[in-house]
Design an enzyme around this catalytic site. Structure first.
Site, PDB file in Angstrom:
ATOM      1  N   ARG A  38      -2.626 -12.866 -18.752  1.00 41.75           N
ATOM      2  CA  ARG A  38      -3.619 -13.105 -17.709  1.00 41.75           C
ATOM      3  C   ARG A  38      -5.054 -12.831 -18.163  1.00 41.75           C
ATOM      4  NH1 ARG A  38      -2.736 -12.636 -11.984  1.00 41.75           N
ATOM      5  NH2 ARG A  38      -0.560 -12.201 -12.397  1.00 41.75           N
ATOM      6  N   LYS A  54      -5.389  -5.697   0.479  1.00 43.51           N
ATOM      7  CA  LYS A  54      -5.696  -4.510   1.277  1.00 43.51           C
ATOM      8  C   LYS A  54      -7.207  -4.319   1.440  1.00 43.51           C
ATOM      9  CE  LYS A  54      -2.081  -4.856   1.551  1.00 43.51           C
ATOM     10  NZ  LYS A  54      -0.940  -5.553   0.953  1.00 43.51           N
ATOM     11  N   GLU A 207       7.289 -19.861  11.848  1.00 42.76           N
ATOM     12  CA  GLU A 207       8.395 -19.116  11.225  1.00 42.76           C
ATOM     13  C   GLU A 207       9.713 -19.800  11.544  1.00 42.76           C
ATOM     14  OE1 GLU A 207       9.094 -16.368   9.128  1.00 42.76           O
ATOM     15  OE2 GLU A 207      11.130 -17.037   9.549  1.00 42.76           O
ATOM     16  N   VAL A 242       9.115 -26.566   9.406  1.00 43.74           N
ATOM     17  CA  VAL A 242       8.105 -27.511   8.954  1.00 43.74           C
ATOM     18  C   VAL A 242       8.848 -28.643   8.255  1.00 43.74           C
ATOM     19  CG1 VAL A 242       6.129 -27.851   7.431  1.00 43.74           C
ATOM     20  CG2 VAL A 242       6.353 -25.712   8.709  1.00 43.74           C
ATOM     21  N   MET A 324      10.712  -7.167  -3.857  1.00 44.08           N
ATOM     22  CA  MET A 324       9.552  -7.443  -4.719  1.00 44.08           C
ATOM     23  C   MET A 324       8.386  -6.587  -4.267  1.00 44.08           C
ATOM     24  SD  MET A 324       9.738 -11.491  -5.401  1.00 44.08           S
ATOM     25  CE  MET A 324      11.036 -12.228  -6.373  1.00 44.08           C
ATOM     26  N   HIS A 450      -1.121  19.971  14.580  1.00 37.55           N
ATOM     27  CA  HIS A 450      -1.610  19.372  15.818  1.00 37.55           C
ATOM     28  C   HIS A 450      -3.133  19.322  15.795  1.00 37.55           C
ATOM     29  CE1 HIS A 450      -1.892  18.405  20.069  1.00 37.55           C
ATOM     30  NE2 HIS A 450      -2.817  19.345  20.180  1.00 37.55           N
TER      31      HIS A 450
HETATM   32  P1  FAD Z   1       3.626  -8.946 -11.752  1.00 34.50           P
HETATM   33  O1  FAD Z   1       2.680  -8.036 -11.070  1.00 34.50           O
HETATM   34  O2  FAD Z   1       3.737 -10.337 -11.278  1.00 34.50           O
HETATM   35  O3  FAD Z   1       3.229  -8.901 -13.285  1.00 34.50           O
HETATM   36  C1  FAD Z   1       3.811  -9.706 -14.257  1.00 34.50           C
HETATM   37  C2  FAD Z   1       2.785 -10.014 -15.329  1.00 34.50           C
HETATM   38  O4  FAD Z   1       3.431 -10.631 -16.426  1.00 34.50           O
HETATM   39  C3  FAD Z   1       1.702 -10.984 -14.867  1.00 34.50           C
HETATM   40  O5  FAD Z   1       0.421 -10.408 -15.003  1.00 34.50           O
HETATM   41  C4  FAD Z   1       1.884 -12.197 -15.779  1.00 34.50           C
HETATM   42  O6  FAD Z   1       0.642 -12.793 -16.152  1.00 34.50           O
HETATM   43  C5  FAD Z   1       2.575 -11.585 -16.984  1.00 34.50           C
HETATM   44  N1  FAD Z   1       3.392 -12.536 -17.747  1.00 34.50           N
HETATM   45  C6  FAD Z   1       4.334 -13.383 -17.261  1.00 34.50           C
HETATM   46  N2  FAD Z   1       4.906 -14.077 -18.255  1.00 34.50           N
HETATM   47  C7  FAD Z   1       4.320 -13.658 -19.410  1.00 34.50           C
HETATM   48  C8  FAD Z   1       4.481 -13.996 -20.779  1.00 34.50           C
HETATM   49  N3  FAD Z   1       5.386 -14.905 -21.176  1.00 34.50           N
HETATM   50  N4  FAD Z   1       3.691 -13.387 -21.692  1.00 34.50           N
HETATM   51  C9  FAD Z   1       2.766 -12.451 -21.309  1.00 34.50           C
HETATM   52  N5  FAD Z   1       2.586 -12.097 -20.032  1.00 34.50           N
HETATM   53  C10 FAD Z   1       3.348 -12.681 -19.095  1.00 34.50           C
HETATM   54  N6  FAD Z   1       3.706  -4.934  -3.152  1.00 34.50           N
HETATM   55  C11 FAD Z   1       3.560  -3.704  -2.595  1.00 34.50           C
HETATM   56  O7  FAD Z   1       4.337  -2.803  -2.937  1.00 34.50           O
HETATM   57  N7  FAD Z   1       2.565  -3.452  -1.696  1.00 34.50           N
HETATM   58  C12 FAD Z   1       1.702  -4.398  -1.301  1.00 34.50           C
HETATM   59  O8  FAD Z   1       0.813  -4.128  -0.495  1.00 34.50           O
HETATM   60  C13 FAD Z   1       1.827  -5.693  -1.840  1.00 34.50           C
HETATM   61  N8  FAD Z   1       0.987  -6.671  -1.484  1.00 34.50           N
HETATM   62  C14 FAD Z   1       1.114  -7.913  -2.026  1.00 34.50           C
HETATM   63  C15 FAD Z   1       0.258  -8.906  -1.607  1.00 34.50           C
HETATM   64  C16 FAD Z   1       0.364 -10.176  -2.128  1.00 34.50           C
HETATM   65  C17 FAD Z   1      -0.593 -11.234  -1.680  1.00 34.50           C
HETATM   66  C18 FAD Z   1       1.354 -10.461  -3.111  1.00 34.50           C
HETATM   67  C19 FAD Z   1       1.471 -11.820  -3.719  1.00 34.50           C
HETATM   68  C20 FAD Z   1       2.224  -9.479  -3.531  1.00 34.50           C
HETATM   69  C21 FAD Z   1       2.117  -8.185  -2.987  1.00 34.50           C
HETATM   70  N9  FAD Z   1       2.989  -7.163  -3.344  1.00 34.50           N
HETATM   71  C22 FAD Z   1       2.857  -5.920  -2.784  1.00 34.50           C
HETATM   72  C23 FAD Z   1       4.049  -7.366  -4.344  1.00 34.50           C
HETATM   73  C24 FAD Z   1       3.617  -6.842  -5.735  1.00 34.50           C
HETATM   74  O9  FAD Z   1       2.431  -7.488  -6.110  1.00 34.50           O
HETATM   75  C25 FAD Z   1       4.704  -7.084  -6.763  1.00 34.50           C
HETATM   76  O10 FAD Z   1       5.912  -6.511  -6.333  1.00 34.50           O
HETATM   77  C26 FAD Z   1       4.328  -6.484  -8.109  1.00 34.50           C
HETATM   78  O11 FAD Z   1       3.149  -7.045  -8.587  1.00 34.50           O
HETATM   79  C27 FAD Z   1       5.448  -6.684  -9.113  1.00 34.50           C
HETATM   80  O12 FAD Z   1       5.085  -6.212 -10.363  1.00 34.50           O
HETATM   81  P2  FAD Z   1       5.645  -6.857 -11.714  1.00 34.50           P
HETATM   82  O13 FAD Z   1       4.998  -6.085 -12.804  1.00 34.50           O
HETATM   83  O14 FAD Z   1       7.107  -6.952 -11.641  1.00 34.50           O
HETATM   84  O15 FAD Z   1       5.109  -8.349 -11.716  1.00 34.50           O
HETATM   85  P1  NAI Z   2       8.864 -12.848   2.859  1.00 35.93           P
HETATM   86  O1  NAI Z   2      10.205 -13.004   2.271  1.00 35.93           O
HETATM   87  O2  NAI Z   2       8.379 -11.518   3.282  1.00 35.93           O
HETATM   88  O3  NAI Z   2       8.717 -13.775   4.145  1.00 35.93           O
HETATM   89  C1  NAI Z   2       8.891 -15.155   4.089  1.00 35.93           C
HETATM   90  C2  NAI Z   2       9.082 -15.647   5.493  1.00 35.93           C
HETATM   91  O4  NAI Z   2       9.040 -17.067   5.482  1.00 35.93           O
HETATM   92  C3  NAI Z   2      10.425 -15.241   6.102  1.00 35.93           C
HETATM   93  O5  NAI Z   2      10.221 -14.722   7.388  1.00 35.93           O
HETATM   94  C4  NAI Z   2      11.209 -16.543   6.117  1.00 35.93           C
HETATM   95  O6  NAI Z   2      12.141 -16.631   7.169  1.00 35.93           O
HETATM   96  C5  NAI Z   2      10.097 -17.573   6.279  1.00 35.93           C
HETATM   97  N1  NAI Z   2      10.424 -18.893   5.761  1.00 35.93           N
HETATM   98  C6  NAI Z   2      11.106 -19.220   4.647  1.00 35.93           C
HETATM   99  N2  NAI Z   2      11.174 -20.541   4.502  1.00 35.93           N
HETATM  100  C7  NAI Z   2      10.496 -21.089   5.544  1.00 35.93           C
HETATM  101  C8  NAI Z   2      10.197 -22.403   5.957  1.00 35.93           C
HETATM  102  N3  NAI Z   2      10.603 -23.438   5.257  1.00 35.93           N
HETATM  103  N4  NAI Z   2       9.467 -22.582   7.091  1.00 35.93           N
HETATM  104  C9  NAI Z   2       9.039 -21.504   7.807  1.00 35.93           C
HETATM  105  N5  NAI Z   2       9.302 -20.246   7.463  1.00 35.93           N
HETATM  106  C10 NAI Z   2      10.006 -20.028   6.349  1.00 35.93           C
HETATM  107  O7  NAI Z   2       7.883 -13.530   1.767  1.00 35.93           O
HETATM  108  P2  NAI Z   2       6.306 -13.520   1.631  1.00 35.93           P
HETATM  109  O8  NAI Z   2       5.650 -13.146   2.907  1.00 35.93           O
HETATM  110  O9  NAI Z   2       5.955 -14.797   0.988  1.00 35.93           O
HETATM  111  O10 NAI Z   2       6.076 -12.348   0.611  1.00 35.93           O
HETATM  112  C11 NAI Z   2       6.705 -12.365  -0.670  1.00 35.93           C
HETATM  113  C12 NAI Z   2       6.939 -10.983  -1.159  1.00 35.93           C
HETATM  114  O11 NAI Z   2       5.732 -10.352  -1.512  1.00 35.93           O
HETATM  115  C13 NAI Z   2       7.560 -10.093  -0.098  1.00 35.93           C
HETATM  116  O12 NAI Z   2       8.958 -10.177  -0.182  1.00 35.93           O
HETATM  117  C14 NAI Z   2       7.089  -8.743  -0.441  1.00 35.93           C
HETATM  118  O13 NAI Z   2       8.056  -8.139  -1.257  1.00 35.93           O
HETATM  119  C15 NAI Z   2       5.819  -8.970  -1.259  1.00 35.93           C
HETATM  120  N6  NAI Z   2       4.655  -8.521  -0.487  1.00 35.93           N
HETATM  121  C16 NAI Z   2       4.576  -7.229  -0.066  1.00 35.93           C
HETATM  122  C17 NAI Z   2       3.520  -6.791   0.684  1.00 35.93           C
HETATM  123  C18 NAI Z   2       3.489  -5.395   1.159  1.00 35.93           C
HETATM  124  O14 NAI Z   2       4.272  -4.601   0.682  1.00 35.93           O
HETATM  125  N7  NAI Z   2       2.602  -5.043   2.082  1.00 35.93           N
HETATM  126  C19 NAI Z   2       2.425  -7.671   1.034  1.00 35.93           C
HETATM  127  C20 NAI Z   2       2.619  -9.022   0.579  1.00 35.93           C
HETATM  128  C21 NAI Z   2       3.682  -9.384  -0.169  1.00 35.93           C
END
Ligand code: FAD
Ligand code: NAI
Length: 471
Positions: A38, A54, A207, A242, A324, A450
């Site tokens: 990245r 956040k 949903e 959808v 995840m 409290h």
């Molecule tokens: P990633 O963070 O996806 O890291 C994988 C890395 O590997 C990437 O940087 C990628 O570029 C690199 N990579 C991939 N392939 C290769 C390759 N071949 N060579 C070199 N590098 C490579 N989780 C929470 O617990 N709390 C939250 O509030 C939260 N909010 C989220 C909000 C959003 C919008 C999203 C999308 C996710 C959120 N998550 C949250 C989920 C969280 O981001 C993931 O669970 C977490 O990032 C997983 O970590 P990871 O290291 O497994 O993967």
């Molecule tokens: P999600 O699995 O939380 O929710 C997806 C939702 O989409 C479900 O309610 C599902 O029923 C619905 N859905 C699936 N197919 C659909 C369709 N065709 N039409 C309408 N609805 C449909 O997945 P989301 O929100 O994309 O997040 C992905 C992951 O990222 C989460 O599983 C979570 O682990 C991580 N994440 C965590 C956060 C946190 O910890 N605060 C914040 C954001 C992401």
């Protein structure tokens, strides 16, 4: 260490899973290289996930509160204006500070950081296409795959990250859309719907299931969340499919159909967010070169110690089994390094908290009512509403409740479900209780300060086997 020297550990991916493992390995004295494509460390979480979302949730909440919730508090404010560019900058500052922090920790712990894309050329060897051009080969006694996940695409809707976006586009919109449709009422959908609705967009969440919140959320809590978010202005279409979309016009048209009855309608909006889940990302890794496979959901197959069928290659984080979540990835990172260096590690998959950072927040750990019913477990329920909690009342922030599920026979806590202010902080106490196998009486007999919101937690525990005092 130079790249040509054999490493004790090569880590592919510098997200939460990969970077935590790298730091831990460095601390344990392993010769470790972490490869990230990245250009920045921290992965999805720090760059386009947890942290930027956040930042926007916090600041959009503040903005919304200043607009709508100051008068009764005795604060008269003048002209309030949104400066979206500055709000995005503030988010970027938070992200940059944290990703640079990880780079600093790499240096501090002697982690060799290689910028580039890795792929397997042998069971102990990866080729790296370097970001700055050229390539190199790195061999490792152990290899850890931590390549994360990506947004699941919606068939027929082409993501451009401007009008049809995943969360990555949704945290970087240049202006507040007039209208936004969110496909998927899970965690991403609801957090992003909150942000843009607070900033002025008319948001509709579609949903597929009858319940919002994604997997794991207790049905009663999910219902309550939907009611509260609706009151905040977000429109919901649950049990709705959808069917297809058309982005050729000025507005994006989505054809949706009610699951029951089949009533169809067309939703028009400026921006569509696809948030239907995430899928493991292992593309381009060259797994086929070493005979490693993924399951039908694209997850890398591993055993209890995170080992693939090639035991020196381990996998952790979003690209394998389990929720995840960043903190799950972090726990696995520490355990994986412990397996390598000490032969044993520990993650309790029954006590991984989940938090949705809307307002109020929703947080839970352990099992929900649906799960307990399915396993025919007999349980008691204790609830306590924040409307009866003194701190919530003084803060004029009383929506929500704490709900504790305890084994009917032993009183052992089985699940904790909170919707309310600061639920995400409070769930730490619940997770600790679950991890230590506490009974609800253990919690109820623990003195809580409290006036705090945490007293609602204590009183819900009390209500599980006896009666709450203040309700
Ligand atoms: P990633 O963070 O996806 O890291 C994988 C890395 O590997 C990437 O940087 C990628 O570029 C690199 N990579 C991939 N392939 C290769 C390759 N071949 N060579 C070199 N590098 C490579 N989780 C929470 O617990 N709390 C939250 O509030 C939260 N909010 C989220 C909000 C959003 C919008 C999203 C999308 C996710 C959120 N998550 C949250 C989920 C969280 O981001 C993931 O669970 C977490 O990032 C997983 O970590 P990871 O290291 O497994 O993967
Ligand atoms: P999600 O699995 O939380 O929710 C997806 C939702 O989409 C479900 O309610 C599902 O029923 C619905 N859905 C699936 N197919 C659909 C369709 N065709 N039409 C309408 N609805 C449909 O997945 P989301 O929100 O994309 O997040 C992905 C992951 O990222 C989460 O599983 C979570 O682990 C991580 N994440 C965590 C956060 C946190 O910890 N605060 C914040 C954001 C992401």
């Amino acid at each position: 260490a130079t790249e040509t020297e054999q490493q004790d550990l090569v880590i592919i991916g510098g997200g939460v899973a990969g970077y935590v493992a790298a730091i831990k390995a460095g601390q344990e004295g392993l010769k470790v290289t972490c490869i990230e494509k990245r250009g920045v460390l921290g992965g999805t979480c720090l760059n386009v996930g947890c942290i930027p979302s956040k930042a926007l949730l916090n600041n959009s909440h503040l903005y919304h509160q200043i607009l709508h919730d100051t008068k009764a508090r005795g604060i008269d404010v003048g002209d309030v204006k949104l400066n979206l560019t500055q709000m995005m900058k503030s988010k970027d500052t938070a992200v940059a500070g944290l990703t640079k922090g990880v780079e600093f920790l790499f240096k501090k712990n002697n982690v060799n950081y290689v910028k580039g894309t890795a792929s397997f050329t042998g069971e102990h060897e990866v080729k790296v296409n370097l970001s700055e051009g050229g390539e190199t080969s790195i061999t490792g006694k152990n290899i850890l795959i931590a390549t994360g996940s990506e947004a699941t695409p919606f068939p027929g809707l082409e993501i451009d990250e401007k009008r049809i976006v995943t969360s990555t586009g949704a945290i970087a919109l240049e202006k507040v859309p007039e209208t936004m449709t969110v496909i998927g009422g899970g965690i991403i959908g609801l957090e992003m719907a909150s942000v843009w609705s607070r900033l002025g967009a008319k948001v509709t969440v579609v949903e597929f299931l009858g319940q919002i919140g994604g997997p794991g959320m207790d049905a009663e809590i999910a219902k309550s969340a939907q009611k509260i978010l609706k009151k905040q202005g977000i429109e919901f279409k649950v049990n709705t499919k959808v069917m297809g979309g058309d982005a050729s016009g000025e507005k994006i048209k989505l054809e949706v159909e009610a699951a029951k009855g089949g009533k169809q309608e067309t939703l028009e909006s400026d921006v569509v967010l696809v948030a239907i889940g995430r899928r493991p990302y292992t593309a381009g890794l060259g797994l086929e070169n070493i005979g490693l496979e993924t399951d039908d959901k694209g997850r890398m197959v591993i055993d209890q110690e995170y080992r693939t069928k090639l035991p020196h290659i381990r996998v952790i984080g979003d690209c394998t089994f389990g929720p995840m979540l960043a903190h799950k990835a972090e726990e696995e990172a520490v355990a994986a390094i412990e397996y390598i260096t000490k032969g044993h590690g520990h993650v309790n998959y029954g006590a991984i908290p989940s938090v949705m950072y809307t307002h109020p927040e929703v947080a839970w750990v352990g099992q929900n009512e649906q799960e307990l019913k399915a396993s025919e477990t007999k349980y008691n329920i204790g609830t306590f509403p924040f409307s009866a909690n003194s701190r919530a009342k003084t803060n004029l922030d009383t929506e929500g409740m704490v709900k504790i599920l305890a084994d009917a026979e032993t009183d052992r806590i089985l699940g904790i479900h909170i919707i309310g202010p600061n639920a995400g902080e409070m769930i730490a106490e619940g997770t600790l209780a679950l991890e230590y196998g506490a009974s609800s009486e253990d919690v109820a007999r623990t003195c809580h300060a409290h006036p705090t919101l945490a007293e609602a937690f204590k009183e819900a525990a009390m209500a599980t086997y006896s009666k709450a005092v203040h309700f």
